[in-house]
Every structure is written in structure tokens, then in C-alpha cells.
Scaffold this active site. Structure first.
Site, PDB file in Angstrom:
ATOM      1  N   CYS A   1      51.879  48.835  36.592  1.00 56.25           N
ATOM      2  CA  CYS A   1      52.385  49.935  35.831  1.00 56.25           C
ATOM      3  C   CYS A   1      53.695  49.344  35.182  1.00 56.25           C
ATOM      4  CB  CYS A   1      52.818  51.023  37.035  1.00 56.25           C
ATOM      5  SG  CYS A   1      51.296  51.718  37.810  1.00 56.25           S
TER       6      CYS A   1
ATOM      7  N   ARG B   1      51.140  47.993  30.014  1.00 55.66           N
ATOM      8  CA  ARG B   1      51.002  47.897  31.367  1.00 55.66           C
ATOM      9  C   ARG B   1      50.236  48.770  32.058  1.00 55.66           C
ATOM     10  NH1 ARG B   1      54.220  43.650  33.592  1.00 55.66           N
ATOM     11  NH2 ARG B   1      53.752  44.670  35.715  1.00 55.66           N
TER      12      ARG B   1
ATOM     13  N   TRP C   1      49.420  53.067  35.438  1.00 57.30           N
ATOM     14  CA  TRP C   1      48.064  52.661  35.461  1.00 57.30           C
ATOM     15  C   TRP C   1      47.368  53.024  36.825  1.00 57.30           C
ATOM     16  CZ3 TRP C   1      44.423  51.716  31.950  1.00 57.30           C
ATOM     17  CH2 TRP C   1      43.252  50.909  32.263  1.00 57.30           C
TER      18      TRP C   1
ATOM     19  N   ASN D   1      55.983  50.272  40.975  1.00 59.77           N
ATOM     20  CA  ASN D   1      54.659  49.274  40.231  1.00 59.77           C
ATOM     21  C   ASN D   1      54.299  48.535  41.474  1.00 59.77           C
ATOM     22  OD1 ASN D   1      52.708  47.756  38.956  1.00 59.77           O
ATOM     23  ND2 ASN D   1      54.298  46.341  38.518  1.00 59.77           N
ATOM     24  N   GLY D   2      53.046  48.715  42.000  1.00 58.26           N
ATOM     25  CA  GLY D   2      52.382  47.680  42.987  1.00 58.26           C
ATOM     26  C   GLY D   2      51.776  48.662  43.751  1.00 58.26           C
TER      27      GLY D   2
ATOM     28  N   GLU E   1      27.945  34.151  31.589  1.00 56.89           N
ATOM     29  CA  GLU E   1      29.357  34.817  31.055  1.00 56.89           C
ATOM     30  C   GLU E   1      30.143  33.933  30.554  1.00 56.89           C
ATOM     31  OE1 GLU E   1      30.641  37.473  30.959  1.00 56.89           O
ATOM     32  OE2 GLU E   1      32.733  37.356  31.040  1.00 56.89           O
TER      33      GLU E   1
ATOM     34  N   LYS F   1      31.425  34.587  26.726  1.00 55.52           N
ATOM     35  CA  LYS F   1      32.921  34.536  26.209  1.00 55.52           C
ATOM     36  C   LYS F   1      32.846  33.716  24.961  1.00 55.52           C
ATOM     37  CE  LYS F   1      34.372  36.894  28.011  1.00 55.52           C
ATOM     38  NZ  LYS F   1      33.880  38.019  28.829  1.00 55.52           N
TER      39      LYS F   1
ATOM     40  N   GLU G   1      31.735  35.544  21.796  1.00 54.93           N
ATOM     41  CA  GLU G   1      32.293  36.611  21.245  1.00 54.93           C
ATOM     42  C   GLU G   1      33.729  36.473  20.756  1.00 54.93           C
ATOM     43  OE1 GLU G   1      33.363  39.848  24.338  1.00 54.93           O
ATOM     44  OE2 GLU G   1      33.481  38.282  25.687  1.00 54.93           O
TER      45      GLU G   1
ATOM     46  N   HIS H   1      11.271  24.952  29.493  1.00 56.63           N
ATOM     47  CA  HIS H   1      10.283  25.981  29.020  1.00 56.63           C
ATOM     48  C   HIS H   1      10.435  26.671  27.851  1.00 56.63           C
ATOM     49  CE1 HIS H   1       8.431  25.933  33.178  1.00 56.63           C
ATOM     50  NE2 HIS H   1       9.712  26.375  33.603  1.00 56.63           N
TER      51      HIS H   1
ATOM     52  N   LYS I   1      36.683  47.420  22.544  1.00 59.11           N
ATOM     53  CA  LYS I   1      36.951  47.404  24.139  1.00 59.11           C
ATOM     54  C   LYS I   1      36.154  48.059  24.962  1.00 59.11           C
ATOM     55  CE  LYS I   1      39.119  45.450  27.622  1.00 59.11           C
ATOM     56  NZ  LYS I   1      38.580  44.250  27.897  1.00 59.11           N
TER      57      LYS I   1
END
Ligand code: F6R
Length: 610
Positions: free
Chosen positions: A2, A27, A72, A96-97, A483, A487, A490, A506, A605
Site C-alpha cells: 500500500c 503501490r 492494496w 502498509n504491511g 515459464e 517470459k 512475450e 521426438h 495485464k
């Protein structure tokens, strides 16, 4: 994650707080609020962004002191009652935390007569502050009460607080969440980061863990926990505003890669019971009997989350003995899944809004399966539709390419597998303890990888002009290969394929030439010898091999052209570390090609359409 801000000075506080919150919006942005102080204490809050907060504010607010927050959500949905600031009879707090022992504190405070209005962990701070200020009829000042209060908090916090009896100060405290003081000409600031006040001043003091203090219009005082006054250096910021928003990083993606030691810690905060060899999973609404009798689990997800799901399958099968299928959500919904009520469906979705994943989870539910969501966004659609929700607590991710949310998903899957494995008696307490110890090592190990990223950058630059890349791995490293390839393609637009290393012969081996770099995830484990054989196969076709290997592995140098190192680690947890290396490889390749890293072409996103 946050954003918090506090201001005391000669200027009107409300416009300064609002502008600062807009700068901190990256944030978190699900709800926001401010408290200002004049003759009375006034608090305004709302769900949504700062622009929504502006709408609910009166036209004129006369005050020179205030605190603000952009949220957040981690505990409690994005609702106005959960938005900060939180209040307790004239005391106001933004935070925040994560307060890990908030349930225990909440119970105690309720016993003392405090009433809670929100579902947040933060509200315990404000009631505890109020209690400590007034305990035993001896009233003490806010700063002294803050010192007392934070001794009782477990977890992470950056706090700003004010109270109606002390109209010219904002009191702050910090542990494991960022906090910086801005020294202005017409007032002083306390904020989550310098962006919040950079327009007004570049002179700052960084607050360290276990420090508390207060800002006044023309003074700043910082103390240690015992009340000793500290002398801290003033530093001058050299960034401009845009760079500051990214904390000096060139892109959000790089910033988010660097946030992983913290985001991983937040994801497992309060859950890993090392001494008992268990994981606390209160969010999972399955009792022990239901977990013991689970016959099958199905994981549904898309993209990066699907890659995380493959590791999930391996972990559930090895650690919990649960047969697990991993399904691409967009395919699952049009197939004919054979499901029944004794089964579990796990939907992994960072955003909680991916249309295909939502549809797959709904479809599972219609067969009577219990559903568990693993998501990063509190209050997202998946959370409203699932029986249980486990949050990844990675904080908002702005870069389109998922990085810190991917590793947070992996951590969540480890924890879920250990939790179920212990209940089902598949792993012993000692085995679980060993895994927990290794999970706890990850933040430090990632820090080590990040501190030596130059080698990864050099490697990326060396091969940035290639048209095709292969990524190969076996068993737990297979999803890492997938992955890594995702990455790279993209964000750098290089064609990249992730393969189970044993599958190369194969078919894809036909594509391997001296122009095809092959990234082999060759970390120590029971498939190490097998991947060495696969490396030899591609070397025989003249491929350039980039190996990801442990620091203590000398053998690999005989076979690979470039070796990118991760610290020596447990076979089970090394995929997290290798993933960070491949995120950096993709990032620096895209940087060398001058691509639009945070917003790659054609991608969004969150994919809320089918
Ligand atoms: C890749 C990426 C996507 C997402 C996918 C699913 O970096 O971010 O592949 O993983 O669109 O998104 P969520 O996890 O929000 O369901």
C-alpha cells in the site's frame, strides 16, 4: 503493498495528500482515504482510486496536518469500511504491511471493550495505540504510545498516525516496510517512497527498521525503540519523478523482479510453522477429514499461472500423494471433464479476473467440486465465487509480464502441498521442517542472484539477435523451462519454446542448429544426469548451451557454453531461484532489443474476455 503519506506544515494538507497518493497509486489502488486535523479530526475514505476519493471530499478542507493511504487489500475486501485511515476515538492510523498476530491482538482488544469496524489487520494498531495512550488513567503522548505499541506487533509495518490532542505532529514507525521522511521548506513528509513528495523536496531521511519518530512543521525527530534520539543523515535524491515511481528502476518489470525477496516473505508471513513442521492454512475451508479423503485435484489456469500449476501438480503428488491434473482453463471448459464431488479444483489466477479461468472454476463447481482460488487480488471475481481463497500477497504488479506474482504462486503451492501432505501423513514433520527451512532461505538466495545479475545481462546481450530459443528442463524444472520461454517471447518477441528435455528427440531436435541457443535448467536433483545427457544431445547438433546451475556444480562447465548460477539449494525449492534467473534473462534481452518491456505489444495485464 500500500502507499502511505503524512504531512505537517504551513500549506493546506488535503491537496498535498491527494497529490502524493496519486503518485503512490502504483503501490495499490483498490481504496483510499485521508484524515486531516484542524479543530476536529476529519476522515474521508472510499473504494476505488484517488480520483474517486476526490469526489467524496468537501470543496474546502481547512487543515495543515494529515495522513493518507492508497490500499492494496491483504486482509478484508476492498470496501470503504476496510479502507484506511482507521480510527479509535481521536487517533487515526494508516499502515502498509501485514500484522501477523492481529487475530490474537484483536481478541484482546475486544475483551478490553474496543469495537472493530473493519476486517483489516491494521485496525488493531489504532486501538492498541489508543489503549496505550490512555492505559491506567495515565495518558502518554502518541510517540511514546507508538513505541509501546510496536513492541506488541509481529509482522511488517510502515505506520503514520496522528491524534486530535497533538495537532502539529504526525508520528511514524517502521519495520520491514519502506518509510522515508521528506524535509520540505514549508513542511515535512513521511511516505512509503520519495515519489510522494519529490515535487516538494529532494532532501530525505530514510527510516530503518525499529525506528519511530515524528514530523512537525519545522522539526523532525527520530528515535530507537528505547527512546534514544538518533542523528540520521539527510540524503539528496537525484532521480526525476518518473524514475522515482519505479524506485529508480528503468522498468516496473525490473522493479518487480527485485521485489521478490519481499513479496515471497509477505506470501509466507505467519504461515510457516518451522518448529512444528506444519503450514498454517486457515483460509482453506477443508477440514482434516476432507483433506485425508481427497481423491483428486484439478488445477485450472492460463499462461504463467498455468506454468505455476504444473509445479503444483508435481508438489501435490510428491508431498501430499494427491493425484493432480493440470488443465489449460480455455480448453477445460469445452472438454468433457470427468469430475465428482469428492474432488478439489484449484484455480490459479494472479488477477482473479481471467475469463477462461473463471469459466473453468464455475464449470468445476457445477460438478460439485470444491474450489480453491489462488490469487493476488483481494475482492476479485474469483474470490467471490470460490469456496476458499488463498492470497499470494505479492503486492500490485504493473508490468504486463508476471514475475513476482509467479514466484508467489509457487510459494503458495509449496505451502498448500506441505499442509495437505502433513495431514495426509505423506510427509513427516522432519521432512516438512526441512522444506520450510529451505522456503525461508529463498528471499536471501534471490537477493544473491540479484546482486550478480550482470552476468545474466551479458549473456542476454550476447544472444539478443537470435531468432529462436529453446528452454529445456525435467520434472520440477520443466515448468521453469516453460515459464522462461514464455517470459522471453512475450517481452523480447524472440520465438522461444519450452520443452520437457526428454521430448526434444521426438521432434524439436530437428530445429536445433548453431543459431539456436538452448537454455537448460540443470540444477542438482534426481534428474541432473538426465539433463546432462540432453545437453550433450543438443551440443552434438552445435547448439549454444546456456545452463542454469548451482554455484557448487563444477561438472556443468564441461558441457555448457555459458553457466548462469543459482545458490546451492534444495532440489524442491530451486525452481523458484532458476525462475528469477530466467526472468532477468528475458528482461535484459528485451532491453538489448529496445522493446516495450512493461507493455509488450498485443498483450494486456488481465484478459477478461474469452
Ligand atoms: C504472462 C502473463 C499471462 C498471465 C495469464 C493469466 O507473463 O502474465 O500469461 O499469466 O494471462 O493471468 P492470470 O494469472 O491473471 O489469470
Amino acid at each position: 503493498m500500500c502507499g502511505i503519506i503524512g504531512y505537517v506544515g504551513k500549506e493546506p494538507a488535503a491537496p498535498i495528500l491527494l497529490e502524493s497518493l496519486k503518485r503512490l497509486e502504483y503501490r495499490g489502488y483498490d481504496s483510499a482515504g485521508i484524515t486531516v486535523l484542524n479543530s476536529t479530526i476529519e476522515t474521508y475514505k472510499t473504494v476505488g482510486r484517488i480520483a474517486d476519493l476526490e469526489v467524496v471530499l468537501p470543496a474546502e478542507i481547512i487543515a495543515n496536518v494529515g495522513i493518507g493511504h492508497t490500499r492494496w487489500a491483504t486482509h478484508g475486501k476492498p470496501e470503504t469500511r476496510n479502507a484506511h485511515p482507521h480510527l479509535s476515538s481521536g487517533v487515526s492510523v494508516v499502515h502498509n504491511g501485514i500484522i501477523e498476530n492481529y487475530l490474537e491482538l484483536k481478541e484482546r482488544l475486544i475483551g478490553l471493550g474496543y469495537e472493530f469496524e473493519s476486517d483489516t489487520d491494521t485496525e488493531v494498531i489504532v486501538h492498541l495505540l489508543h489503549y496505550n495512550m490512555n492505559n491506567g488513567g495515565n495518558s502518554i503522548d502518541l510517540l511514546t504510545a507508538m513505541r509501546k505499541t510496536i513492541r506488541e506487533l509481529e509482522g511488517s509495518y510502515a505506520i503514520a498516525s496522528l491524534c486530535c490532542n497533538e495537532p502539529d505532529s504526525v508520528v511514524f514507525a517502521r519495520k520491514d516496510s519502506p518509510l522515508v521522511i521528506g524535509i520540505g521548506e514549508t513542511g515535512n513528509y513521511a511516505a512509503s517512497d520519495v515519489t510522494a513528495f519529490l515535487k516538494h523536496t529532494k532532501n530525505v531521511i530514510y527510516i530503518s527498521d525499529h525506528e519511530v519518530g515524528c514530523i512537525h512543521p519545522d522539526a523532525i525527530r527520530i528515535y530507537d525503540l528505547d527512546g534514544n534520539l538518533l542523528e540520521k543523515p539527510t540524503e539528496v535524491i537525484e532521480w526525476d519523478l518518473e524514475a522515482a515511481e519505479k524506485s529508480g528502476y528503468e522498468h516496473f518489470m525490473l522493479k518487480e523482479i527485485h521485489e521478490q525477496p519481499t513479496s515471497i516473505q509477505s506470501t509466507f508471513a505467519g504461515k510457516l510453522m518451522e518448529l512444528e513442521g506444519t503450514v498454517k492454512m486457515d483460509e482453506l475451508y477443508l477440514n482434516h477429514e476432507q483433506i485425508k479423503h481427497l481423491r483428486r485435484a484439478t488445477i485450472v489456469a492460463c499462461g504463467t499461472s498455468w506454468n505455476a500449476g504444473i509445479l503444483g501438480k508435481y508438489l501435490f503428488e510428491k508431498l501430499a500423494g494427491i493425484h493432480t491434473d493440470i488443465e489449460t482453463a480455455s480448453e477445460f471448459r469445452y472438454g468433457n471433464p470427468v469430475l465428482c464431488g469428492e474432488e478439489l479444483t484449484i484455480a490459479i489466477t494472479q488477477s482473479g479476473e481471467t475469463a477462461d479461468t473463471l469459466a473453468a472454476a464455475r464449470s468445476s463447481k457445477s460438478y460439485g467440486c470444491r474450489t480453491v482460488a489462488i490469487t493476488n487480488v483481494v475482492g476479485s471475481t474469483i474470490t467471490r465465487e470460490s469456496d476458499s481463497v488463498i492470497y499470494t500477497r505479492a503486492g500490485p504488479e504493473i508490468g504486463v509480464a508476471a514475475t513476482k506474482t509467479f514466484t508467489a504462486q509457487l510459494i503458495t503451492l509449496y505451502m498448500l502441498a506441505i499442509h495437505m501432505g502433513r495431514i495426509r501423513g505423506v510427509i513427516t514433520a522432519d521432512e516438512a521442517k526441512n522444506l520450510i527451512v529451505n522456503l525461508k532461505r529463498l528471499p536471501g538466495q534471490i537477493q544473491r542472484i540479484l546482486s550478480r545479475k550482470e552476468k545474466i545481462k551479458e549473456c542476454a546481450e550476447q544472444f539478443a539477435d537470435k531468432r529462436d530459443y529453446f528452454f529445456i528442463g525435467r520434472y520440477l524444472n520443466y515448468p521453469v523451462a516453460l515459464e522462461g520461454a514464455l517470459k522471453l517471447k512475450e517481452i523480447s518477441y524472440i520465438h522461444a519454446e519450452g520443452y520437457a528435455a526428454g521430448e526434444l528427440k521426438h521432434g524439436p531436435l530437428a530445429l536445433i542448429t548453431e543459431e539456436t541457443p538452448v537454455v537448460a535448467i540443470a540444477t542438482k536433483g534426481h534428474t541432473y544426469d538426465k539433463i546432462l545427457s540432453n545437453i550433450k544431445e543438443v551440443k552434438a547438433r552445435n547448439a549454444v548451451v546456456i545452463a542454469v546451475a548451482n554455484e557448487d556444480d563444477k561438472e556443468i562447465e564441461k558441457y555448457a557454453d555459458v553457466v548462469l548460477r543459482i545458490p546451492a539449494s534444495h532440489e524442491m525449492t530451486s525452481p523458484v531461484l532458476s525462475s528469477v534467473v530466467l526472468q532477468l534473462l528475458a528482461y535484459y534481452t528485451a532491453l538489448a532489443k529496445d522493446c516495450s518491456i512493461d507493455k509488450p505489444r498485443n498483450l494486456a495485464k488481465s484478459v477478461t474476455v474469452e
